[in-house]
Design an enzyme around this catalytic site. Structure first.
Site, PDB file in Angstrom:
ATOM      1  N   ILE A  99       0.084   6.152  -0.349  1.00 47.88           N
ATOM      2  CA  ILE A  99       0.319   7.285   0.555  1.00 47.88           C
ATOM      3  C   ILE A  99       1.502   8.129   0.090  1.00 47.88           C
ATOM      4  CG2 ILE A  99      -0.719   6.129   2.537  1.00 47.88           C
ATOM      5  CD1 ILE A  99       2.178   5.743   3.626  1.00 47.88           C
ATOM      6  N   THR A 119       0.802  -1.228   0.000  1.00 46.22           N
ATOM      7  CA  THR A 119       0.000   0.000   0.000  1.00 46.22           C
ATOM      8  C   THR A 119       0.838   1.283   0.000  1.00 46.22           C
ATOM      9  OG1 THR A 119      -0.133  -0.233   2.406  1.00 46.22           O
ATOM     10  CG2 THR A 119      -1.988  -1.074   1.124  1.00 46.22           C
ATOM     11  N   GLU A 120       2.163   1.157  -0.037  1.00 44.62           N
ATOM     12  CA  GLU A 120       3.016   2.347   0.059  1.00 44.62           C
ATOM     13  C   GLU A 120       2.674   3.392  -0.996  1.00 44.62           C
ATOM     14  OE1 GLU A 120       5.536  -1.064   1.707  1.00 44.62           O
ATOM     15  OE2 GLU A 120       4.069  -0.775   0.106  1.00 44.62           O
ATOM     16  N   VAL A 121       2.474   2.934  -2.239  1.00 45.59           N
ATOM     17  CA  VAL A 121       2.264   3.878  -3.336  1.00 45.59           C
ATOM     18  C   VAL A 121       1.038   4.754  -3.105  1.00 45.59           C
ATOM     19  CG1 VAL A 121       0.878   2.308  -4.761  1.00 45.59           C
ATOM     20  CG2 VAL A 121       2.307   4.027  -5.865  1.00 45.59           C
TER      21      VAL A 121
END
Length: 244
Positions: A125, A121-123
């Site tokens: 945020i 899910t990094e992308v």
């Protein structure tokens, strides 16, 4: 109160991430306790192998945005998992997100139940899965990881097994785990240590080559205005401004 619970049975030490109220997020405290526990396991002659698992319905939600670990400390933890001269087996019966996936990538074997779900899910945020790529990229299917890194999509345990994120998945994680632990208990400590050294050589080459650059990238991204907006939106449970 500890956030890493320990148990030992017939040569196998189980380390359970035990901060379910924080979804076992990788806080500075949790990372520190886990690193210390692994160091003790490495020195203990009674420990044949380690099972890394969790309490609650989340294995790990990734970095704790309120108390994040220093990127260098997270790299050191991942390397400790890879270098420990005893096999480490992840047991997953819940959700795994972002930095939590780095723990799976560093483990030698990972098993998951059908309830488990996964997402990079990094992308979403405004950052990138930088540090966790050290153990992951050498082990994952390149086309699949490009999709899931770039989209942040959620995927299930069967897909995680297909792309190499976990070793095996089944209806019950303990049923999948049982023959693995039986095999480890039948293996000699010397045989396990030297075999693990062979298996992890290329992963450690990646750490030696890329750790400094990826740590710097992680620090730069997390301190950027773009990421601060993304993290604020996440904590406030709203979409960031780039969502269309």
């Amino acid at each position: 109160m500890t956030v890493v619970r320990r148990a030992h049975e017939r040569g196998i030490t189980t380390l359970a991430l035990d901060a379910p109220e924080r979804r076992n997020a990788l806080s500075a405290r949790l990372v520190g306790e886990l690193a210390d526990a692994l160091t003790e396991c490495g020195k203990d002659g009674d420990v044949r192998a380690v099972v890394l698992t969790h309490t609650g319905n989340t294995f790990s939600a990734g970095a704790d945005l309120r108390d994040p670990p220093d990127p260098d400390v997270l790299v050191a933890l991942l390397r400790r998992i890879v270098e420990l001269p005893k096999p480490i087996v992840a047991r997953v019966t819940g959700h795994v997100r972002a930095g939590g996936l780095g723990l799976l990538g560093a483990c030698d074997i990972a098993v998951a139940s059908q309830e488990a779900t996964f997402a990079f899910t990094e992308v979403r945020i405004g950052v990138a899965p930088a540090v966790i790529s050290l153990p992951l990229l050498p082990r994952l299917d390149p086309r699949a990881v490009a999709r899931y890194y770039l989209t942040g999509e959620r995927f299930d345990a069967a897909e995680a097994a297909r792309i190499g994120l976990v070793t095996a998945a089944g209806e019950d994680a303990d049923d999948v785990l049982a023959p693995v632990l039986d095999g480890l208990r039948r293996s000699s400590p010397q045989g396990l240590a030297e075999t693990k050294r062979l298996l992890t050589a290329k992963v450690l080459d990646t750490f030696d080559r890329d750790a400094a650059d990826l740590t710097a990238l992680s620090a730069r991204l997390f301190s950027s205005p773009h990421a601060r907006e993304g993290m604020t939106a996440f904590l406030e449970r709203r979409d960031p401004p780039w969502v269309r």
